[in-house]
Design an enzyme around this catalytic site. Structure first.
Site, PDB file in Angstrom:
ATOM      1  N   TYR A 373      61.730  67.607  73.507  1.00  0.00           N
ATOM      2  CA  TYR A 373      63.080  67.413  72.941  1.00  0.00           C
ATOM      3  C   TYR A 373      63.331  68.202  71.649  1.00  0.00           C
ATOM      4  O   TYR A 373      62.410  68.729  71.057  1.00  0.00           O
ATOM      5  CB  TYR A 373      63.481  65.947  72.828  1.00  0.00           C
ATOM      6  CG  TYR A 373      62.716  64.983  71.961  1.00  0.00           C
ATOM      7  CD1 TYR A 373      61.763  65.361  71.036  1.00  0.00           C
ATOM      8  CD2 TYR A 373      63.005  63.615  72.074  1.00  0.00           C
ATOM      9  CE1 TYR A 373      61.115  64.422  70.252  1.00  0.00           C
ATOM     10  CE2 TYR A 373      62.363  62.668  71.291  1.00  0.00           C
ATOM     11  CZ  TYR A 373      61.414  63.080  70.392  1.00  0.00           C
ATOM     12  OH  TYR A 373      60.784  62.161  69.621  1.00  0.00           O
ATOM     13  N   GLU A 374      64.593  68.246  71.304  1.00  0.00           N
ATOM     14  CA  GLU A 374      65.090  69.095  70.205  1.00  0.00           C
ATOM     15  C   GLU A 374      64.622  70.545  70.380  1.00  0.00           C
ATOM     16  O   GLU A 374      64.266  71.238  69.421  1.00  0.00           O
ATOM     17  CB  GLU A 374      64.745  68.482  68.849  1.00  0.00           C
ATOM     18  CG  GLU A 374      65.496  67.157  68.734  1.00  0.00           C
ATOM     19  CD  GLU A 374      65.561  66.524  67.389  1.00  0.00           C
ATOM     20  OE1 GLU A 374      65.407  67.232  66.387  1.00  0.00           O
ATOM     21  OE2 GLU A 374      65.792  65.312  67.350  1.00  0.00           O
TER      22      GLU A 374
END
Ligand code: COS
Length: 392
Positions: A373-374
């Site tokens: 994620y990110e």
């Protein structure tokens, strides 16, 4: 160059470590099993005021430097990675984005509530637009009377999505001149409240790890957002989204560091207590070598995370260069370190490491998301490659 924490940073580390061990440790496994967000624990945490660490004093915050912010995440993740990301998204992706890009009116309205008990989130991804964020299909259309935008579509992978009160959310303004011209043309950043008409929290994901952090879809059906809730101006949203990720990737790197530290400490303790062939397993050379490698990787990740946080601090407060490269490098390295160290820790604990009797199985499951994620590890490499190609 100095490698020592300030007195304030050490104090914050100790305070957060105590909080994590006393408040989070007793409940984190049960919350993980039940996929229950840490709402009660968050209520206790806000008493320390640390949830306001990215908010200026004028708007009710108690601002801290960027290394302190990373230390907080690290210490939270050392015990409870789900709580760490809850904090990261609130202070980084939501509050900090409003601090940097908001008008005085937006700051006066939203920052004091985020500095106290309201929870923040960030919503960029969609089912067909994760890594390729500019491919988003959520649309925004100005109302006939020009007082608000109507947002339509579905967002996905929203961390804190169920628990949040305030979201920084991205959609494409279909009337913007760049819409359909540039790939990210028309992308606009909105401040959206969960209570807005036409806003529904959708499906909650059932995840492998960070199960006490709620991740869900958001359904927008002519969601009514006042024009005064546009960050900067219509069509200026994509760089805001990228800038927010530059900031928060350091948080995810710190989360990876905390996971690695927690897993390493568990393995070290176990290796000194567990005996095999008449001696603690820490005295068997193969285990010793694992532990030495783990300690080295964790230390290297720590240096990269703090360096990235320092670079960010220099960028915002001392005219330093943009921290995209350092943030991506730290996230890339610390995410891989979390995964590798957690896997080694499970190996050292053997069968016990595969059970919920020890936290390493949870660290192992939680570590994986720091590579996703990110921005996936592949995206981090893309950002780094683009940055270094400018050096040629
Ligand atoms: N800060 C500010 N602006 C930035 C920026 C940054 N770090 N990076 C890019 N921009 C700007 C560019 O300058 C460009 O602006 P102009 O059109 O005004 O010139 C615009 O943003 C588009 O940039 P770019 O062409 O690099 O966009 P791409 O579509 O090629 O996307 C990646 C690049 C893949 C790096 C981007 O889509 C990305 O980070 N994807 C991952 C998203 C992610 O992390 N999602 C997880 C979110 S958690 S829900």
């Amino acid at each position: 160059m100095q490698f020592q924490e300030t007195e304030e940073q050490s104090m914050i580390r100790e305070m957060v470590r105590d909080f994590a061990e006393e408040v989070l440790a007793p409940t984190c496994l049960a919350r993980d099993k039940a996929q229950q967000p840490p709402i009660e624990e968050w209520a206790q945490f806000v008493e320390y005021g640390l949830q306001s660490c990215t908010i200026p004093e004028d708007f009710g915050g108690v601002p801290l430097d960027d290394i302190s912010e990373a230390i907080i995440v690290e210490e939270l993740a050392r015990v409870d990675p789900s709580f760490a990301v809850f904090f990261c998204v609130h202070v980084g992706l939501c509050a900090k984005t409003i601090v940097i890009h908001g008008t005085d009116e937006q700051k006066s309205k939203y920052l004091p509530m985020l500095a106290t008990d309201k929870v923040g989130a960030y919503s960029l991804s969609e089912a067909g637009a994760g890594t390729d964020a500019a491919a988003m299909s959520c649309k925004a259309k100005l109302s006939d009377d020009g007082t608000h935008y109507l947002l339509t579509g579905e967002k996905m992978w929203v961390t804190n999505g169920v628990s949040a009160d305030v979201y920084v959310l991205f959609a494409k303004d279909v009337d913007h001149p760049d819409y359909g011209v540039k790939k990210h043309g028309g992308t606009t950043a909105f401040i959206v409240e969960q209570s807005f008409e036409g806003f529904t929290v959708g499906k909650k994901e059932d995840k492998l790890g960070i199960r006490s952090s709620d991740t869900c879809t958001l359904v927008l059906e002519n969601c009514k957002v006042p024009v005064e809730n546009v960050l900067k101006s219509p069509g200026k949203g994509f760089p805001i989204a990228m800038n927010a990720l530059d900031n928060s990737r350091i948080g995810i790197a710190a989360q990876g560091l905390g996971i690695a530290q927690g897993a390493y400490e568990s393995a070290l303790k176990y290796a000194h207590e567990r005996e095999a062939f008449g001696v603690p397993i820490a005295r068997h050379q193969m285990i010793t070598a694992y532990l030495a490698d783990m300690a080295t990787q964790v230390e290297a990740a720590r240096l990269m995370v703090y360096k990235a946080a320092w670079t960010k601090e220099q960028h915002y407060h001392h005219g330093g260069h943009r921290h995209s490269k350092e943030a991506s490098m730290a996230k890339l390295f610390a995410g891989d370190t979390a995964m590798w160290v957690a896997e080694r820790a499970v190996q050292i604990l053997g069968g016990y490491g595969y059970t919920t009797d020890f936290p390493v199985e949870r660290f192992f499951r939680d570590a994986k998301i720091t590579q996703i994620y990110e921005g996936t590890q592949e995206v981090q490499k893309l950002v780094i490659a683009r940055a270094i190609s400018k050096d040629v």
